[in-house]
Write a protein that holds these residues in place. Structure first.
Motif, PDB file in Angstrom:
ATOM      1  N   ASP A 194       0.818  -1.214   0.000  1.00 17.15           N
ATOM      2  CA  ASP A 194       0.000   0.000   0.000  1.00 17.15           C
ATOM      3  C   ASP A 194       0.853   1.267   0.000  1.00 17.15           C
ATOM      4  N   ASP A 195       1.979   1.200   0.696  1.00 18.14           N
ATOM      5  CA  ASP A 195       2.879   2.355   0.761  1.00 18.14           C
ATOM      6  C   ASP A 195       3.408   2.693  -0.629  1.00 18.14           C
ATOM      7  N   VAL A 196       3.832   1.658  -1.359  1.00 21.19           N
ATOM      8  CA  VAL A 196       4.379   1.869  -2.710  1.00 21.19           C
ATOM      9  C   VAL A 196       3.284   2.324  -3.670  1.00 21.19           C
ATOM     10  N   LEU A 197       2.103   1.708  -3.579  1.00 19.10           N
ATOM     11  CA  LEU A 197       1.000   2.055  -4.485  1.00 19.10           C
ATOM     12  C   LEU A 197       0.572   3.511  -4.307  1.00 19.10           C
ATOM     13  N   ASP A 198       0.503   3.963  -3.056  1.00 18.30           N
ATOM     14  CA  ASP A 198       0.090   5.348  -2.831  1.00 18.30           C
ATOM     15  C   ASP A 198       1.172   6.335  -3.250  1.00 18.30           C
ATOM     16  N   ALA A 199       2.417   5.906  -3.176  1.00 21.31           N
ATOM     17  CA  ALA A 199       3.493   6.762  -3.687  1.00 21.31           C
ATOM     18  C   ALA A 199       3.342   6.921  -5.204  1.00 21.31           C
ATOM     19  N   LEU A 200       3.102   5.807  -5.880  1.00 22.14           N
ATOM     20  CA  LEU A 200       2.981   5.846  -7.344  1.00 22.14           C
ATOM     21  C   LEU A 200       1.728   6.575  -7.811  1.00 22.14           C
ATOM     22  N   SER A 201       0.747   6.736  -6.926  1.00 22.59           N
ATOM     23  CA  SER A 201      -0.464   7.466  -7.314  1.00 22.59           C
ATOM     24  C   SER A 201      -0.283   8.979  -7.172  1.00 22.59           C
ATOM     25  N   SER A 202       0.866   9.405  -6.629  1.00 22.40           N
ATOM     26  CA  SER A 202       1.141  10.840  -6.494  1.00 22.40           C
ATOM     27  C   SER A 202       1.759  11.372  -7.781  1.00 22.40           C
ATOM     28  N   ASN A 203       1.901  12.679  -7.848  1.00 22.89           N
ATOM     29  CA  ASN A 203       2.527  13.283  -9.033  1.00 22.89           C
ATOM     30  C   ASN A 203       4.027  13.014  -9.020  1.00 22.89           C
ATOM     31  N   SER A 204       4.573  12.726 -10.200  1.00 22.94           N
ATOM     32  CA  SER A 204       5.999  12.440 -10.295  1.00 22.94           C
ATOM     33  C   SER A 204       6.810  13.740 -10.337  1.00 22.94           C
ATOM     34  N   MET A 205       8.076  13.582 -10.005  1.00 22.54           N
ATOM     35  CA  MET A 205       9.022  14.702 -10.075  1.00 22.54           C
ATOM     36  C   MET A 205      10.356  14.154 -10.592  1.00 22.54           C
ATOM     37  N   LYS A 213      10.651  10.358  -9.810  1.00 17.88           N
ATOM     38  CA  LYS A 213      10.527  10.082  -8.374  1.00 17.88           C
ATOM     39  C   LYS A 213       9.092  10.320  -7.931  1.00 17.88           C
ATOM     40  N   PHE A 214       8.568   9.353  -7.212  1.00 21.39           N
ATOM     41  CA  PHE A 214       7.225   9.451  -6.642  1.00 21.39           C
ATOM     42  C   PHE A 214       7.359   9.365  -5.115  1.00 21.39           C
ATOM     43  N   VAL A 215       6.603  10.177  -4.400  1.00 17.11           N
ATOM     44  CA  VAL A 215       6.708  10.216  -2.942  1.00 17.11           C
ATOM     45  C   VAL A 215       5.327  10.023  -2.309  1.00 17.11           C
ATOM     46  N   ASN A 216       5.235   9.085  -1.386  1.00 13.25           N
ATOM     47  CA  ASN A 216       3.990   8.926  -0.619  1.00 13.25           C
ATOM     48  C   ASN A 216       3.888  10.122   0.332  1.00 13.25           C
ATOM     49  N   PRO A 217       2.869  10.961   0.193  1.00 16.59           N
ATOM     50  CA  PRO A 217       2.783  12.171   1.013  1.00 16.59           C
ATOM     51  C   PRO A 217       2.590  11.897   2.505  1.00 16.59           C
ATOM     52  N   VAL A 218       2.166  10.681   2.837  1.00 17.55           N
ATOM     53  CA  VAL A 218       1.922  10.352   4.241  1.00 17.55           C
ATOM     54  C   VAL A 218       3.179   9.821   4.910  1.00 17.55           C
ATOM     55  N   THR A 219       3.851   8.887   4.241  1.00 13.64           N
ATOM     56  CA  THR A 219       5.003   8.219   4.857  1.00 13.64           C
ATOM     57  C   THR A 219       6.340   8.775   4.397  1.00 13.64           C
ATOM     58  N   GLY A 220       6.355   9.466   3.244  1.00 16.66           N
ATOM     59  CA  GLY A 220       7.607   9.964   2.704  1.00 16.66           C
ATOM     60  C   GLY A 220       8.382   8.923   1.913  1.00 16.66           C
ATOM     61  N   THR A 221       7.850   7.712   1.788  1.00 12.34           N
ATOM     62  CA  THR A 221       8.524   6.663   1.007  1.00 12.34           C
ATOM     63  C   THR A 221       8.687   7.118  -0.444  1.00 12.34           C
ATOM     64  N   ARG A 222       9.897   6.914  -0.991  1.00 10.95           N
ATOM     65  CA  ARG A 222      10.209   7.351  -2.344  1.00 10.95           C
ATOM     66  C   ARG A 222      10.336   6.139  -3.272  1.00 10.95           C
ATOM     67  N   VAL A 223       9.730   6.275  -4.438  1.00 11.35           N
ATOM     68  CA  VAL A 223       9.767   5.215  -5.447  1.00 11.35           C
ATOM     69  C   VAL A 223      10.351   5.809  -6.732  1.00 11.35           C
ATOM     70  N   PHE A 224      11.397   5.145  -7.267  1.00  8.90           N
ATOM     71  CA  PHE A 224      12.072   5.638  -8.467  1.00  8.90           C
ATOM     72  C   PHE A 224      11.731   4.741  -9.654  1.00  8.90           C
ATOM     73  N   VAL A 225      11.384   5.384 -10.771  1.00  8.98           N
ATOM     74  CA  VAL A 225      10.949   4.650 -11.965  1.00  8.98           C
ATOM     75  C   VAL A 225      11.808   5.075 -13.164  1.00  8.98           C
ATOM     76  N   ASN A 226      12.250   4.064 -13.917  1.00  2.40           N
ATOM     77  CA  ASN A 226      12.929   4.333 -15.186  1.00  2.40           C
ATOM     78  C   ASN A 226      11.845   4.548 -16.242  1.00  2.40           C
ATOM     79  N   PRO A 227      11.682   5.778 -16.752  1.00  2.00           N
ATOM     80  CA  PRO A 227      10.576   6.036 -17.688  1.00  2.00           C
ATOM     81  C   PRO A 227      10.714   5.312 -19.025  1.00  2.00           C
ATOM     82  N   LYS A 228      11.936   4.896 -19.358  1.00  2.00           N
ATOM     83  CA  LYS A 228      12.127   4.195 -20.626  1.00  2.00           C
ATOM     84  C   LYS A 228      11.727   2.735 -20.537  1.00  2.00           C
TER      85      LYS A 228
END
Length: 242
Positions: A194-205, A213-228
């Motif tokens: 759930d932590d990762v899913l909610d991070a990915l549902s936020s706006n990317s930066m 980079k996606f950040v869960n606004p509640v926990t601060g968990t950061r998820v990094f995605v290779n766009p390619k």
């Protein structure tokens, strides 16, 4: 049992009053009385016999109503009450139909997010950050951290396995081997899906090395995605330094 003993005593007294010499009838009454009280200690049997005998005596002599002290001495005694007529009492049928609430005031829409205090305990050892109402209207708890609980840590692996093979739900991404393996190392063992899913549902930066980079606004968990490659390449808890 008391009712049966009273009935036997009444029958016994009626036999005595009629001058009956039917010894078999007296013996049958004695046998039945002994059978009913066989499991009782002697002192209890004697006490019950005394009470029953007194009750039947008052009943047969028309003084039962006065013996309990509920009537004045000059009031007429009640010697017997008529048996109720079968079917004379009509049962009351209660209507349990719930009332209509105009406009369903106070209800929740399916799929609605409800914000709650982040320090509201859901169960021992876990703090929930939000509650989600599923499509059928039932509330489903979101769990962001396993908080060291073995039973929660065990359910992480099957979910992350599926993310590697079938992709991450509601996203175009999959979990690459590096990110997958990191989730079972020190510092990341409590990150829940759930932590990762909610991070990915936020706006990317913009992230490092061209990643998103996606950040869960509640926990601060950061998820990094290779766009390619559309792969999640890294996951960091909120307390990791940038």
């Amino acid at each position: 049992m008391i009712n049966e003993l009273i009935a036997l005593k009444v029958k016994e007294e009626q036999l005595k009053d009629s001058g009956s010499l039917n010894h078999h009838a007296f013996n049958d009454i004695t046998d039945l009385r002994n059978t009913l009280t066989a499991s009782l200690p002697p002192e209890s049997r004697a006490e019950i016999d005394h009470v029953v005998s007194g009750f039947v005596h008052d009943f047969l002599n028309g003084s039962l109503a006065n013996s309990g002290g509920f009537q004045q001495s000059d009031e007429p005694a009640i010697t017997a009450l008529p048996n109720p007529v079968p079917g004379a009492i009509t049962p009351t049928v209660l209507d349990n139909t719930p009332p209509d609430i105009p406009g369903d005031v106070g209800g929740f829409e399916a799929g609605e997010d409800i914000a709650v205090n982040t320090e509201t305990p859901v169960h021992e050892g876990h703090w929930s950050d939000s509650i989600y109402f599923s499509e059928d209207g039932s509330d489903v708890e979101k769990i962001y951290s396993a908080s060291g609980q073995p039973e929660l840590r065990e359910i992480r692996r099957p979910a992350f396995d599926a993310w590697q093979e079938d992709g991450i739900p509601d996203t175009d991404y999959t979990l690459n081997p590096h990110a997958y393996n990191s989730l079972f190392k020190s510092g990341r063992k409590d990150i829940m899906p759930d932590d990762v899913l909610d991070a990915l549902s936020s706006n990317s930066m913009p992230g490092e090395n061209g990643s998103l980079k996606f950040v869960n606004p509640v926990t601060g968990t950061r998820v990094f995605v290779n766009p390619k490659t559309k792969q999640v390449v890294g996951i960091q808890p909120g307390d990791f330094g940038d």
